[in-house]
Design a protein around this motif. Structure first.
Motif, PDB file in Angstrom:
ATOM      1  N   GLU A 197      -5.932   6.517  25.718  1.00 15.75           N
ATOM      2  CA  GLU A 197      -5.440   7.687  26.455  1.00 15.75           C
ATOM      3  C   GLU A 197      -6.590   8.533  26.994  1.00 15.75           C
ATOM      4  N   LEU A 198      -7.656   8.632  26.232  1.00 19.11           N
ATOM      5  CA  LEU A 198      -8.765   9.523  26.580  1.00 19.11           C
ATOM      6  C   LEU A 198      -9.736   8.943  27.596  1.00 19.11           C
ATOM      7  N   ILE A 199      -9.913   7.620  27.638  1.00 21.04           N
ATOM      8  CA  ILE A 199     -10.988   7.022  28.416  1.00 21.04           C
ATOM      9  C   ILE A 199     -10.947   7.443  29.883  1.00 21.04           C
ATOM     10  N   ASP A 200     -12.102   7.724  30.418  1.00 19.10           N
ATOM     11  CA  ASP A 200     -12.236   8.121  31.817  1.00 19.10           C
ATOM     12  C   ASP A 200     -12.125   6.876  32.691  1.00 19.10           C
ATOM     13  N   PRO A 201     -11.101   6.786  33.541  1.00 13.40           N
ATOM     14  CA  PRO A 201     -10.898   5.567  34.331  1.00 13.40           C
ATOM     15  C   PRO A 201     -11.971   5.337  35.394  1.00 13.40           C
ATOM     16  N   GLU A 202     -12.675   6.391  35.782  1.00  8.55           N
ATOM     17  CA  GLU A 202     -13.707   6.248  36.811  1.00  8.55           C
ATOM     18  C   GLU A 202     -15.070   5.905  36.212  1.00  8.55           C
TER      19      GLU A 202
END
Length: 357
Positions: free
Chosen positions: A169-174
């Motif tokens: 949920e937390l991971i930065d997709p960019e």
């Protein structure tokens, strides 16, 4: 603190505080893969010189695939957990033979390679290919348990799934690669097991453990089972030419592919010299007389520990043959350093070489 704020604050902190590492900033998926395999069960400072030497010897996946296993194990000597090296070598051959030398970009493909589990698959694909796959290691577990106030036993699979879901949920997709490395760096440098530096934590504002003054009890890990301890006797057999006998451990065994002095565990009501004589009879099919102890040493493995006693032995009857090993070899003492040995046996080889000089 919202997920976006968590990610932004973490990444800003990382840009200013990340440590220099020879693989950090690397774009070559092969080198990232090697670094991640080495960092399993190994500290950064310990892995660094091994990584630099390994890459100098095997700069591409083709070089690693073409190498002899003994060369690979020798380069890994002293790093421990040798199945990592054997699996990496096997996987490199697979990459060359089935993927035209290109490390697979997808999580579902790379995890098929020998020695690659969920953590390594997520780490390599996020760092090398910018895929939004969240890593969970000991550092990440500690950070997220404290941040979300998770007090359940981290040994349980239910807790592991919960932490993985939070990380996803937390991971930065960019910036998934930087995010994963930042979270691990935070756990290593700030959110430490004891005396965490909460005042300098970039995500402190949302940390439940900090608010509840529970950073010393979160995360909770149930006590591990007591490790067994074994007494080991090994024999140093010399021939008339002054050579010593070494044996190659079976490929499928623990420490497979490494050389050792033959021997094994002491039985009840058995002196250590009797252990050596019995073990060499079972392993080599010969009768020996263990006549003098060279040295004893203690060594701890991940699941057990040993006290190893090394005895000089005289060959009394029979011709040695590899009954329980892949191969045996008579080697001049000064040539022992050419062969890859487990750490405890390596201490013996160094003692023998020094005594000769």
């Amino acid at each position: 603190m919202q997920n976006a704020d968590f990610s932004r604050n973490l990444l800003q902190w990382y840009q200013h505080h990340k440590r220099e590492m020879p693989w950090r900033g690397e774009l070559d998926p092969y080198k990232i893969w090697v670094s991640e395999i080495m960092l399993q069960q190994t500290r950064v400072d310990q892995a660094t010189p091994y990584f630099q030497n390994f890459i100098s010897l095997f700069p591409t996946v083709y070089d690693l695939a073409d190498a002899d296993q003994q060369q690979v194990l020798k380069a890994w000597e002293g790093l421990g957990y040798y199945s990592r090296a054997r699996n990496l070598h096997t996987a490199a051959k697979t990459v060359v033979e089935e993927y035209n030398g290109k490390v697979p970009e997808s999580y579902d493909e790379i995890i098929k390679l020998k020695g690659i589990g969920p953590y390594t698959a997520a780490a390599v694909t996020s760092i090398a290919f910018n895929a939004p796959n969240a890593v969970v290691d000991g550092n990440v577990i500690r950070v997220l348990c404290r941040y979300f106030g998770i007090e359940d036993d981290t040994r349980s699979s239910k807790t592991s799934r919960m932490i993985q879901e939070e990380a996803d949920e937390l991971i930065d997709p960019e910036h998934p690669g930087d995010f994963n490395q930042a979270l691990m760096e935070l756990g290593s440098e700030v959110c430490t097991p004891t005396n965490p530096d909460c005042e300098n934590c970039p995500v402190q504002a949302g940390c439940i453990a900090t608010k509840m003054s529970k950073t010393e009890v979160i995360p909770y890990k149930s006590p591990a089972k007591k490790k067994p301890h074994h007494i080991i006797g090994v024999g140093i057999v010399e021939n008339e030419e002054g050579q010593v006998l070494i044996a190659l451990r079976p490929e499928e065994a623990m420490l497979g592919g490494l050389w050792e002095f033959p021997g094994g565990k002491q039985k009840e009501d058995e002196t250590i010299s009797e252990t050596v004589e019995r073990e060499l009879h079972e392993e080599l099919g010969v009768e020996v007389k263990a006549y003098k102890e060279l040295m004893s040493l203690k060594h701890a493995y991940s699941h057990f520990s040993i006290t190893m006693h090394a005895w000089f032995c005289k060959l009394v009857n029979g011709t040695p043959s590899p009954k329980e090993s892949q191969e045996i070899k008579w080697v001049k003492t000064e040539e022992l350093e050419r062969y890859p040995f487990p750490k405890a046996n390596k201490v013996l080889t160094e003692r023998l070489i020094n005594d000769k000089n």
